[in-house]
Write a protein that holds these residues in place. Structure first.
Motif, PDB file in Angstrom:
ATOM      1  N   LYS A  32       0.855  -1.183   0.000  1.00  0.00           N
ATOM      2  CA  LYS A  32       0.000   0.000   0.000  1.00  0.00           C
ATOM      3  C   LYS A  32       0.894   1.237   0.000  1.00  0.00           C
ATOM      4  N   CYS A  33       0.582   2.201  -0.842  1.00  0.00           N
ATOM      5  CA  CYS A  33       1.330   3.455  -0.927  1.00  0.00           C
ATOM      6  C   CYS A  33       0.975   4.325   0.276  1.00  0.00           C
ATOM      7  N   ASN A  34       1.994   4.860   0.945  1.00  0.00           N
ATOM      8  CA  ASN A  34       1.753   5.751   2.091  1.00  0.00           C
ATOM      9  C   ASN A  34       1.387   7.167   1.658  1.00  0.00           C
ATOM     10  N   SER A  35       1.611   7.503   0.396  1.00  0.00           N
ATOM     11  CA  SER A  35       1.297   8.842  -0.087  1.00  0.00           C
ATOM     12  C   SER A  35      -0.188   8.975  -0.457  1.00  0.00           C
ATOM     13  N   CYS A  36      -0.678   8.074  -1.317  1.00  0.00           N
ATOM     14  CA  CYS A  36      -2.074   8.173  -1.771  1.00  0.00           C
ATOM     15  C   CYS A  36      -2.974   7.094  -1.150  1.00  0.00           C
ATOM     16  N   HIS A  37      -2.385   6.175  -0.411  1.00  0.00           N
ATOM     17  CA  HIS A  37      -3.090   5.100   0.302  1.00  0.00           C
ATOM     18  C   HIS A  37      -3.759   4.085  -0.621  1.00  0.00           C
ATOM     19  N   GLU A  38      -3.325   4.027  -1.868  1.00  0.00           N
ATOM     20  CA  GLU A  38      -3.839   3.017  -2.794  1.00  0.00           C
ATOM     21  C   GLU A  38      -3.143   1.682  -2.525  1.00  0.00           C
ATOM     22  N   THR A  39      -3.900   0.605  -2.604  1.00  0.00           N
ATOM     23  CA  THR A  39      -3.346  -0.743  -2.473  1.00  0.00           C
ATOM     24  C   THR A  39      -3.100  -1.280  -3.870  1.00  0.00           C
ATOM     25  N   HIS A  40      -1.886  -1.757  -4.097  1.00  0.00           N
ATOM     26  CA  HIS A  40      -1.528  -2.323  -5.402  1.00  0.00           C
ATOM     27  C   HIS A  40      -2.364  -3.578  -5.631  1.00  0.00           C
ATOM     28  N   ARG A  67       7.177   1.869  -7.800  1.00  0.00           N
ATOM     29  CA  ARG A  67       6.524   3.130  -8.142  1.00  0.00           C
ATOM     30  C   ARG A  67       5.016   2.890  -8.137  1.00  0.00           C
ATOM     31  N   CYS A  68       4.315   3.668  -7.335  1.00  0.00           N
ATOM     32  CA  CYS A  68       2.862   3.551  -7.228  1.00  0.00           C
ATOM     33  C   CYS A  68       2.218   3.838  -8.585  1.00  0.00           C
ATOM     34  N   GLY A  69       1.339   2.972  -9.016  1.00  0.00           N
ATOM     35  CA  GLY A  69       0.663   3.156 -10.290  1.00  0.00           C
ATOM     36  C   GLY A  69      -0.329   4.304 -10.290  1.00  0.00           C
ATOM     37  N   PHE A  70      -0.747   4.754  -9.109  1.00  0.00           N
ATOM     38  CA  PHE A  70      -1.740   5.820  -9.016  1.00  0.00           C
ATOM     39  C   PHE A  70      -1.088   7.197  -8.913  1.00  0.00           C
ATOM     40  N   CYS A  71      -0.224   7.391  -7.896  1.00  0.00           N
ATOM     41  CA  CYS A  71       0.378   8.719  -7.690  1.00  0.00           C
ATOM     42  C   CYS A  71       1.792   8.835  -8.263  1.00  0.00           C
ATOM     43  N   LYS A  72       2.353   7.727  -8.731  1.00  0.00           N
ATOM     44  CA  LYS A  72       3.682   7.671  -9.378  1.00  0.00           C
ATOM     45  C   LYS A  72       4.847   7.915  -8.425  1.00  0.00           C
ATOM     46  N   ARG A  73       4.605   7.958  -7.133  1.00  0.00           N
ATOM     47  CA  ARG A  73       5.681   8.176  -6.170  1.00  0.00           C
ATOM     48  C   ARG A  73       6.519   6.900  -6.028  1.00  0.00           C
TER      49      ARG A  73
END
Length: 166
Positions: A32-40, A67-73
């Motif tokens: 899970k991305c800590n920036s946008c909270h999206e779960t891969h 690299r998060c697929g949603f926010c690209k971080r």
């Protein structure tokens, strides 16, 4: 940086010291991305032998660069070298016990699948018979065999995992 501890529990029958069979075992985690909270949507893999370079100023490496697929971080994770995978013993049978620690930057692991990564190993409790090709297949985390030395059935079932801050 966040230190995450993966704890596991299982029901062990006449076996102890459950641990991945190889140093380069391929761990599969849900992230899970800590920036946008999206779960891969898929599990990501990492192992202790492979390191990748982290983007940025100073040269550093991690076991996972993602690299998060949603926010690209870009985020990274690295196995804590001071905490090797701890064998799950018969003394912990049916209870959560610390298994490994991973240092994370920008991401968190929220799931673990012991079926995807390869073989595990364990020992017979009474005989110390090595079982080096323990695999969990299908929809369950069950494994059964027979310990010839002490004439006892052996097995592992109901593996569960949880993450916590270390």
């Amino acid at each position: 940086m966040v230190h995450l501890r993966l704890s596991i529990k299982a029901d062990l029958e006449n076996v102890t010291d459950l641990v991945p069979a190889e140093y380069d075992y391929e761990y599969f985690f849900q992230v899970k991305c800590n920036s946008c909270h999206e779960t891969h949507p898929k599990f990501v893999s990492l192992n202790r032998k492979e390191e990748r370079e982290v983007s940025g100023g100073k040269k550093s490496f991690a076991h996972l660069v993602w690299r998060c697929g949603f926010c690209k971080r870009e985020s990274s994770a690295k196995f804590d070298p001071s905490f090797a995978p701890q064998p799950y013993t018969s003394e912990s049978n049916g209870q959560f016990a610390p298994f490994l620690v991973i240092d994370c930057r920008g991401l968190e692991f929220i799931g673990f699948d012991p079926k995807l990564g390869g073989n595990w190993k364990c020992l017979g409790v009474e005989s110390s018979t090595p079982f080096n090709e323990v695999t969990f297949e299908g929809d369950t985390t069950d494994w059964v065999d027979y310990d010839e030395k002490c004439s006892l059935p052996v097995g592992i079932s109901n593996i569960e995992s949880k993450w916590s801050r270390a």
